[in-house]
Write a protein that holds these residues in place. Structure first.
Motif: not given
Length: 118
Positions: A61-71
């Motif tokens: 999650i930290k390295y493969s998604t954008k900082p504003d991606a919601a989960f």
């Protein structure tokens, strides 16, 4: 336990010689010695919690998604995502508590929204 110890019917013969508070204090002191030994035993257990799949998920999650991606997901996992990956989380109805949902709907129905931001 203290009420049994202080019972004059059960231990009246003892209280004619000793103050009841002293007996209770002595028992609590003996219990605290054992409790202290139990705490020391627990504190001396060296170990580390490890959940490798969850650690790999957080790293992904930290390295493969954008900082504003919601989960969305199970609350224990989402707590780790929010804390460790600093990503926003959303509540999915499948994972919500029905009681919390009814309280939230009641509270939101009583709010007044103004178009001018007040």
């Amino acid at each position: 336990m203290a009420s049994l110890i202080c019972s004059r019917q059960l231990f009246g013969w003892l209280f004619s010689k000793v103050y009841p508070g002293a007996v209770v204090f002595a028992i609590l002191a003996a219990m605290s010695i054992q409790g202290s030994a139990n705490l020391q035993t627990q504190w001396n257990i060296a170990g580390e919690f490890s959940n490798l799949p969850q650690e790999e998920l957080i790293e992904w999650i930290k390295y493969s998604t954008k900082p504003d991606a919601a989960f969305a997901g199970a609350m224990p996992t989402m707590a780790s995502v929010k804390l460790s990956a600093l990503r926003p989380i959303v509540n999915h109805p499948h994972y919500e508590d029905a009681g919390l949902r009814s309280v939230h709907s009641l509270a939101s129905s009583k709010q007044t929204f103004h178009g001018n931001g007040q």
